[in-house]
Design a protein around this motif. Sequence first.
Motif, short mmCIF file in Angstrom:
data_model
loop_
_atom_site.label_atom_id
_atom_site.label_comp_id
_atom_site.label_asym_id
_atom_site.label_seq_id
_atom_site.Cartn_x
_atom_site.Cartn_y
_atom_site.Cartn_z
N LEU A 99 -27.96 45.00 -85.78
CA LEU A 99 -28.15 45.52 -86.78
C LEU A 99 -27.77 47.09 -87.04
O LEU A 99 -27.56 47.79 -88.19
CB LEU A 99 -29.72 46.12 -86.65
CG LEU A 99 -30.43 46.81 -87.51
CD1 LEU A 99 -30.26 46.33 -89.31
CD2 LEU A 99 -31.99 47.20 -87.46
N ALA A 100 -27.49 47.88 -85.94
CA ALA A 100 -26.63 49.28 -85.77
C ALA A 100 -25.62 49.07 -87.03
O ALA A 100 -25.34 50.05 -87.72
CB ALA A 100 -27.17 49.80 -84.56
N VAL A 130 -24.38 54.32 -80.68
CA VAL A 130 -22.73 53.60 -80.03
C VAL A 130 -22.56 53.19 -80.94
O VAL A 130 -21.47 52.60 -81.47
CB VAL A 130 -23.04 53.40 -79.32
CG1 VAL A 130 -21.41 52.16 -78.64
CG2 VAL A 130 -22.90 54.92 -77.70
N ALA A 131 -23.98 52.24 -81.64
CA ALA A 131 -23.22 50.94 -82.60
C ALA A 131 -23.04 51.13 -83.97
O ALA A 131 -22.30 50.52 -84.32
CB ALA A 131 -24.12 49.77 -82.53
N ILE A 132 -24.35 52.80 -84.30
CA ILE A 132 -23.82 52.81 -85.10
C ILE A 132 -22.34 53.53 -85.51
O ILE A 132 -21.40 53.33 -86.82
CB ILE A 132 -24.75 53.83 -85.65
CG1 ILE A 132 -26.23 53.03 -85.41
CG2 ILE A 132 -24.88 54.85 -86.81
CD1 ILE A 132 -27.68 54.16 -86.20
N SER A 133 -22.10 53.99 -84.60
CA SER A 133 -20.57 55.12 -84.74
C SER A 133 -19.92 54.13 -84.83
O SER A 133 -18.86 54.08 -85.27
CB SER A 133 -20.76 55.32 -83.40
OG SER A 133 -21.47 56.51 -83.18
N ALA A 134 -20.18 52.75 -83.32
CA ALA A 134 -18.69 51.81 -83.60
C ALA A 134 -18.82 51.11 -85.46
O ALA A 134 -17.33 50.77 -85.85
CB ALA A 134 -19.16 50.98 -83.07
N GLY A 135 -19.83 51.22 -85.72
CA GLY A 135 -19.28 50.08 -86.96
C GLY A 135 -18.94 51.35 -88.65
O GLY A 135 -18.05 50.96 -89.00
N VAL A 162 -24.45 39.90 -93.49
CA VAL A 162 -25.25 38.75 -94.20
C VAL A 162 -25.42 38.15 -92.03
O VAL A 162 -26.28 37.60 -91.96
CB VAL A 162 -24.12 37.53 -94.88
CG1 VAL A 162 -25.00 35.76 -94.72
CG2 VAL A 162 -24.57 37.73 -95.87
N LEU A 163 -24.95 38.32 -91.43
CA LEU A 163 -24.84 37.95 -90.05
C LEU A 163 -26.33 38.43 -89.57
O LEU A 163 -26.70 37.74 -88.42
CB LEU A 163 -23.39 37.70 -89.16
CG LEU A 163 -22.33 37.31 -89.39
CD1 LEU A 163 -21.37 37.69 -88.53
CD2 LEU A 163 -22.32 35.82 -89.37
N ALA A 164 -26.50 39.18 -89.80
CA ALA A 164 -27.17 40.40 -88.71
C ALA A 164 -28.95 39.71 -89.40
O ALA A 164 -29.33 39.46 -88.34
CB ALA A 164 -27.29 41.96 -88.79
N GLY A 165 -27.90 39.73 -91.10
CA GLY A 165 -30.11 38.77 -91.41
C GLY A 165 -30.32 37.82 -90.73
O GLY A 165 -31.48 37.60 -91.05
N LEU A 166 -29.47 36.91 -90.45
CA LEU A 166 -29.67 35.55 -89.80
C LEU A 166 -29.83 35.74 -88.14
O LEU A 166 -30.75 34.98 -87.61
CB LEU A 166 -27.90 34.66 -89.74
CG LEU A 166 -27.99 34.25 -91.81
CD1 LEU A 166 -26.24 34.16 -91.37
CD2 LEU A 166 -28.71 33.31 -92.52
N LEU A 167 -29.32 36.53 -87.98
CA LEU A 167 -29.56 36.94 -86.50
C LEU A 167 -31.38 37.36 -86.36
O LEU A 167 -31.65 36.60 -85.33
CB LEU A 167 -28.95 37.85 -85.13
CG LEU A 167 -28.76 38.49 -84.43
CD1 LEU A 167 -28.35 36.60 -83.31
CD2 LEU A 167 -27.92 39.09 -83.57
#
Length: 415
Positions: free
Chosen positions: A18-19, A139-144, A175-180
Amino acid sequence: MTGRRAGLAGALLMIVMLAVNLRPAVAAVGPLLTEISDAFHLSGTAAGALTTLPLAFFGSYGLAAAFLRRHPRPETLVVCAMALLVAGLLLRLPGGVFPLFAGSLVAGIAISIGNIAMPAVIKRDHPSHITTVTAVYTVAISAGASLSSGLAVPVENLFGATWRLPLGLLAIPAVLAGLLWLPRARRATRAARSAPPAAAPLGVAALVWRSRLAWNVTVFMGLQSLLAYVVLGWLPTICQDRGMDEATAGYVLALVAAIQAVGSLAVPVLARRTRDQRPLVIATFTLTALGFVGVTWAPIATVWVWTVVLGLGQGLGFATALSFIGLRAHDAHVAVQLSGMAQGVGYVIAALGPLALGALHDATGGWTVPMLGVVAVSVALAVPGLPAGRLRTVGAPAGPPPEVVNTEISGHIPN
């Protein structure tokens, strides 16, 4: 134990997925902003508005959620957010100024839903280790943000395309995050039918909105976000005006975002060595102010050094601001309200940054006056940040909340 660790890894993967989608819709625009502005003949103010529009709505759901009597399940919110984000990303591709701005608005609303949902999930599922899990999230937000800003121009050049291709490709991870998250959202929906979520105690919203501590958290969130979105929206343009080519300026923005991840990871490490979060606030405004001074006025050959300084400061600030939501909330009900207030009002404050910078640049014809204002805002982070860093909670007598000790990521796995 192995099953629990696997479940924990799965839970963190869902948070990360998500992030990584919560900033690219804005971050990827910065390196392409000059091209987009030329294509649509946008003024500096209008170009600033293009990055400001989604930011202005980053907290829109938070302003509404703060006063809802019953809150939707966060899993449901996440799936809705990703669906709306895909719609917004695709809407701005066909051409024309209206779809461009309308898609940015929709993307901002989608991101606002994810912004509000995740701090509440972290407070609920990892109450004893808020700073650590929040660091993973940031960290995930920053990576994105880093990947999207760094790859936008190279992807465009690789395929000989226009700005539409890199911006359109951002729909795929959404799309991938929504499906997960979809199976978990379905389970939450079934659970809600048999046991509807409990209503928050009466008066929690009023308690939070009248709290001086809550306002300190909110203003700190707003000011550090304002500075972050000045970087997202204008740093590549500033670097280009100083002589860099478009691709290299995009790499500067990508480096800032990458170093933010390092700063975010440092928060739980440093938090274990300090009595409260005030030293983190001091480090945040000092490094951020020095970084802005360096990237604006130091010799252009040293911009990479100052980019690292700026990224560290902003990474510390972002993770600290999000941690404040959980650390300063007495319980989960207060956390929901504080999250809505801090991000709802905070991102409205943040949205003023890119717009004001573009207007000042148009008015003065240079970057000196606008960036002096940015440096002043960096130093002003101390005003709300130092009181917010003290060990107190909203909704309880003064004293250290039980969440302030953060060592390892909690082993509790949500159902």
